[in-house]
Design a protein around this motif. Sequence first.
Motif, PDB file in Angstrom:
ATOM      1  N   ALA A  25       0.831  -1.205   0.000  1.00  0.00           N
ATOM      2  CA  ALA A  25       0.000   0.000   0.000  1.00  0.00           C
ATOM      3  C   ALA A  25       0.862   1.251   0.000  1.00  0.00           C
ATOM      4  O   ALA A  25       0.597   2.203  -0.742  1.00  0.00           O
ATOM      5  N   TYR A  26       1.910   1.252   0.817  1.00  0.00           N
ATOM      6  CA  TYR A  26       2.804   2.404   0.858  1.00  0.00           C
ATOM      7  C   TYR A  26       3.524   2.585  -0.477  1.00  0.00           C
ATOM      8  O   TYR A  26       3.678   3.700  -0.965  1.00  0.00           O
ATOM      9  N   LEU A  27       3.973   1.499  -1.084  1.00  0.00           N
ATOM     10  CA  LEU A  27       4.641   1.592  -2.383  1.00  0.00           C
ATOM     11  C   LEU A  27       3.691   2.120  -3.454  1.00  0.00           C
ATOM     12  O   LEU A  27       4.090   2.911  -4.313  1.00  0.00           O
ATOM     13  N   PHE A  28       2.438   1.706  -3.400  1.00  0.00           N
ATOM     14  CA  PHE A  28       1.448   2.186  -4.355  1.00  0.00           C
ATOM     15  C   PHE A  28       1.224   3.686  -4.198  1.00  0.00           C
ATOM     16  O   PHE A  28       1.163   4.421  -5.179  1.00  0.00           O
ATOM     17  N   VAL A  29       1.118   4.163  -2.972  1.00  0.00           N
ATOM     18  CA  VAL A  29       0.911   5.591  -2.722  1.00  0.00           C
ATOM     19  C   VAL A  29       2.119   6.400  -3.185  1.00  0.00           C
ATOM     20  O   VAL A  29       1.972   7.443  -3.835  1.00  0.00           O
ATOM     21  N   ILE A  30       3.315   5.924  -2.886  1.00  0.00           N
ATOM     22  CA  ILE A  30       4.532   6.641  -3.296  1.00  0.00           C
ATOM     23  C   ILE A  30       4.649   6.665  -4.822  1.00  0.00           C
ATOM     24  O   ILE A  30       4.973   7.701  -5.413  1.00  0.00           O
ATOM     25  N   ALA A  31       4.371   5.540  -5.481  1.00  0.00           N
ATOM     26  CA  ALA A  31       4.440   5.488  -6.947  1.00  0.00           C
ATOM     27  C   ALA A  31       3.395   6.408  -7.567  1.00  0.00           C
ATOM     28  O   ALA A  31       3.682   7.092  -8.567  1.00  0.00           O
ATOM     29  N   SER A  32       2.203   6.462  -6.997  1.00  0.00           N
ATOM     30  CA  SER A  32       1.163   7.360  -7.506  1.00  0.00           C
ATOM     31  C   SER A  32       1.589   8.816  -7.356  1.00  0.00           C
ATOM     32  O   SER A  32       1.396   9.628  -8.268  1.00  0.00           O
ATOM     33  N   PHE A  33       2.175   9.153  -6.217  1.00  0.00           N
ATOM     34  CA  PHE A  33       2.642  10.520  -5.981  1.00  0.00           C
ATOM     35  C   PHE A  33       3.704  10.913  -6.999  1.00  0.00           C
ATOM     36  O   PHE A  33       3.665  11.996  -7.578  1.00  0.00           O
ATOM     37  N   LEU A  35       4.185   9.624  -9.976  1.00  0.00           N
ATOM     38  CA  LEU A  35       3.546   9.732 -11.282  1.00  0.00           C
ATOM     39  C   LEU A  35       2.855  11.078 -11.452  1.00  0.00           C
ATOM     40  O   LEU A  35       3.052  11.774 -12.453  1.00  0.00           O
ATOM     41  N   TRP A  36       2.038  11.489 -10.476  1.00  0.00           N
ATOM     42  CA  TRP A  36       1.323  12.766 -10.565  1.00  0.00           C
ATOM     43  C   TRP A  36       2.281  13.947 -10.546  1.00  0.00           C
ATOM     44  O   TRP A  36       2.073  14.938 -11.253  1.00  0.00           O
ATOM     45  N   LEU A  37       3.330  13.859  -9.745  1.00  0.00           N
ATOM     46  CA  LEU A  37       4.321  14.930  -9.710  1.00  0.00           C
ATOM     47  C   LEU A  37       5.038  15.051 -11.054  1.00  0.00           C
ATOM     48  O   LEU A  37       5.246  16.160 -11.562  1.00  0.00           O
ATOM     49  N   GLY A  38       5.381  13.918 -11.651  1.00  0.00           N
ATOM     50  CA  GLY A  38       6.006  13.923 -12.971  1.00  0.00           C
ATOM     51  C   GLY A  38       5.088  14.506 -14.032  1.00  0.00           C
ATOM     52  O   GLY A  38       5.515  15.282 -14.890  1.00  0.00           O
ATOM     53  N   LEU A  39       3.806  14.145 -13.988  1.00  0.00           N
ATOM     54  CA  LEU A  39       2.851  14.721 -14.928  1.00  0.00           C
ATOM     55  C   LEU A  39       2.704  16.217 -14.730  1.00  0.00           C
ATOM     56  O   LEU A  39       2.634  16.981 -15.701  1.00  0.00           O
ATOM     57  N   LEU A  40       2.644  16.658 -13.503  1.00  0.00           N
ATOM     58  CA  LEU A  40       2.528  18.086 -13.209  1.00  0.00           C
ATOM     59  C   LEU A  40       3.725  18.855 -13.765  1.00  0.00           C
ATOM     60  O   LEU A  40       3.562  19.886 -14.422  1.00  0.00           O
ATOM     61  N   ILE A  41       4.918  18.339 -13.543  1.00  0.00           N
ATOM     62  CA  ILE A  41       6.120  19.008 -14.035  1.00  0.00           C
ATOM     63  C   ILE A  41       6.148  18.998 -15.569  1.00  0.00           C
ATOM     64  O   ILE A  41       6.428  20.012 -16.204  1.00  0.00           O
ATOM     65  N   ALA A  42       5.859  17.838 -16.171  1.00  0.00           N
ATOM     66  CA  ALA A  42       5.913  17.724 -17.622  1.00  0.00           C
ATOM     67  C   ALA A  42       4.881  18.638 -18.287  1.00  0.00           C
ATOM     68  O   ALA A  42       5.194  19.338 -19.261  1.00  0.00           O
ATOM     69  N   LEU A  43       3.659  18.663 -17.812  1.00  0.00           N
ATOM     70  CA  LEU A  43       2.630  19.490 -18.415  1.00  0.00           C
ATOM     71  C   LEU A  43       2.882  20.975 -18.186  1.00  0.00           C
ATOM     72  O   LEU A  43       2.569  21.803 -19.042  1.00  0.00           O
ATOM     73  N   THR A  44       3.462  21.316 -17.033  1.00  0.00           N
ATOM     74  CA  THR A  44       3.810  22.715 -16.776  1.00  0.00           C
ATOM     75  C   THR A  44       4.887  23.178 -17.759  1.00  0.00           C
ATOM     76  O   THR A  44       4.804  24.279 -18.303  1.00  0.00           O
TER      77      THR A  44
END
Length: 48
Positions: A25-33, A35-44
């Motif tokens: 569960a912790y690994l899933f949450v960290i991987a999701s974070f 992923l979203w951070l990478g998308l935020l940076i890339a789209l910005t």
Amino acid sequence: MTVDEPSLDESESTGLPWPKTWRGAYLFVIASFILWLGLLIALTEFFA
């Protein structure tokens, strides 16, 4: 003689269908974070 599935310790089980352990569960949450951070940076960068 039947072979039973190995049961998880009560303290390790999340009670969810997936992930079965808290480590998962912790690994899933960290991987999701990440992923979203990478998308935020890339789209910005792409739309700036």
